[in-house]
Design a protein around this motif. Structure first.
Motif, PDB file in Angstrom:
ATOM      1  N   ALA A  37       0.759  -1.085   0.103  1.00  0.00           N
ATOM      2  CA  ALA A  37      -0.005   0.086  -0.015  1.00  0.00           C
ATOM      3  C   ALA A  37       1.014   1.360   0.066  1.00  0.00           C
ATOM      4  O   ALA A  37       2.139   1.123   0.217  1.00  0.00           O
ATOM      5  CB  ALA A  37      -1.030   0.052   1.158  1.00  0.00           C
ATOM      6  N   ARG A  45      -4.517   1.660   5.546  1.00  0.00           N
ATOM      7  CA  ARG A  45      -4.375   1.181   4.037  1.00  0.00           C
ATOM      8  C   ARG A  45      -5.752   0.865   3.674  1.00  0.00           C
ATOM      9  O   ARG A  45      -6.562   0.464   4.219  1.00  0.00           O
ATOM     10  CB  ARG A  45      -3.537  -0.045   4.284  1.00  0.00           C
ATOM     11  N   GLY A  46      -5.773   1.260   2.317  1.00  0.00           N
ATOM     12  CA  GLY A  46      -7.203   0.948   1.736  1.00  0.00           C
ATOM     13  C   GLY A  46      -8.223   2.018   1.716  1.00  0.00           C
ATOM     14  O   GLY A  46      -9.258   1.799   1.278  1.00  0.00           O
ATOM     15  N   LEU A  75      -4.353   0.818  -2.096  1.00  0.00           N
ATOM     16  CA  LEU A  75      -3.707  -0.392  -2.138  1.00  0.00           C
ATOM     17  C   LEU A  75      -2.736  -0.834  -3.357  1.00  0.00           C
ATOM     18  O   LEU A  75      -3.307  -0.343  -4.468  1.00  0.00           O
ATOM     19  CB  LEU A  75      -4.633  -1.665  -2.073  1.00  0.00           C
ATOM     20  N   GLN A 133      -8.111  -7.187   5.429  1.00  0.00           N
ATOM     21  CA  GLN A 133      -6.997  -6.519   6.278  1.00  0.00           C
ATOM     22  C   GLN A 133      -7.476  -6.765   7.636  1.00  0.00           C
ATOM     23  O   GLN A 133      -8.355  -6.545   8.106  1.00  0.00           O
ATOM     24  CB  GLN A 133      -6.672  -5.126   5.816  1.00  0.00           C
TER      25      GLN A 133
END
Length: 293
Positions: free
Chosen positions: A14, A59-60, A66, A73
């Protein structure tokens, strides 16, 4: 007020978006999904005259993209991201504030990388696995996930709010978009865009997290647990109380409910500062003494 500098950091899988402002000792602030760093902007503005404040999108979520397609996750992945971010910032031990799911990241960081944590405040960490009826909560959150699969994010969010609050809380009042500043409108749009990823890939793995209580109890990083004075008897409040009991500490009361850090940032900022001062110098009196919640 210090203007924030926006940066990115490549981590395994990421690219993290983070914002840094202010001066003084390092303070890492971690929001919970599906929100992002914007949810802590009020605290950042109030604390950046005393700390070098770093907040980021996990992240994401929102602006932290990502490298590949979305996948599940867990808290360990989020904790490693926090570890990589602190390493990139120079490795100085940081004060850490985590709220909601971000508190789980903070707990994982303190357990795995205690040398990076000067002190941690975990505000209302939703840890159903610490509750005596953990099996019940696993079933309930599985139903939220299944609702997302069958009916979409809107229906899942309604069920999630009712579930996380234990069916005791009133539905949150929705702000009038016409009264919201542009930054808040942008954040609301980002959160809306996070819902599919949150319900599909974050909700269940994160809520099955169990903190390493032995490592937290024996580690060098002092820990405080925060609860909302007006929080309903749902998972965040009950789990925070359970965590404080496991760590043999008294929970610290913050204003409002689960969103209190954002809604009453002025009071919350002073409690955060006083708490960190007390954790860094045990035995020193604080203007906001801890009390059972």
């Amino acid at each position: 007020m210090h203007s924030a500098e926006t940066k990115t950091l490549q981590v395994p899988g990421a690219r993290l978006h983070y914002e840094i402002s202010g001066s003084g000792p390092l303070l890492l602030m971690i929001p919970g999904a599906p929100t992002d760093a914007g949810a802590l902007a009020g605290l950042t503005a109030l604390l950046s005259d005393r700390y070098t404040v770093v907040s980021y999108d996990q992240r994401g979520l929102s602006r932290s993209t990502l490298d590949g397609p979305p996948e599940d996750q867990d808290v360990a992945a989020f904790g490693q991201d926090a570890h990589h971010l602190l390493t990139a910032l120079g490795g100085e031990p940081a004060y850490v504030l985590g709220t909601s799911g971000g508190a789980l990241t903070g707990l994982d960081l303190a357990a795995r990388h205690p040398e990076q944590v000067r002190a941690l405040i975990a505000h209302e960490p939703p840890i159903p696995e610490l509750l005596p009826d953990a099996t019940h909560w696993r079933t309930r959150f599985q139903e939220v996930h299944d609702t997302y699969r069958s009916q979409g994010a809107g229906a899942a969010m309604q069920k999630f709010i009712a579930t996380i609050e234990g069916d005791h809380g009133a539905p949150p009042a929705m702000p009038d978009p016409a009264q919201m500043p542009p930054e808040a409108l942008e954040m609301m749009g980002r959160i809306q865009g996070n819902l599919d990823y949150f319900f599909a890939h974050v909700l269940l793995p994160v809520l099955r997290f169990t903190p390493d209580l032995a490592a937290l109890r024996s580690g060098p990083a002092p820990i405080a647990v925060g609860v909302g004075a007006a929080s309903p008897e749902g998972v965040p409040l009950l789990a925070a109380r359970a965590l404080a009991e496991h760590l043999d500490i008294k929970a610290i009361e913050f204003p409002g409910d689960h969103q209190g850090l954002a809604i009453d940032a002025i009071t919350s900022a002073e409690i955060i500062h006083d708490t960190f001062a007390g954790l860094a110098a045990p035995g020193q009196p604080s203007s906001h003494p801890t009390r059972p919640a």
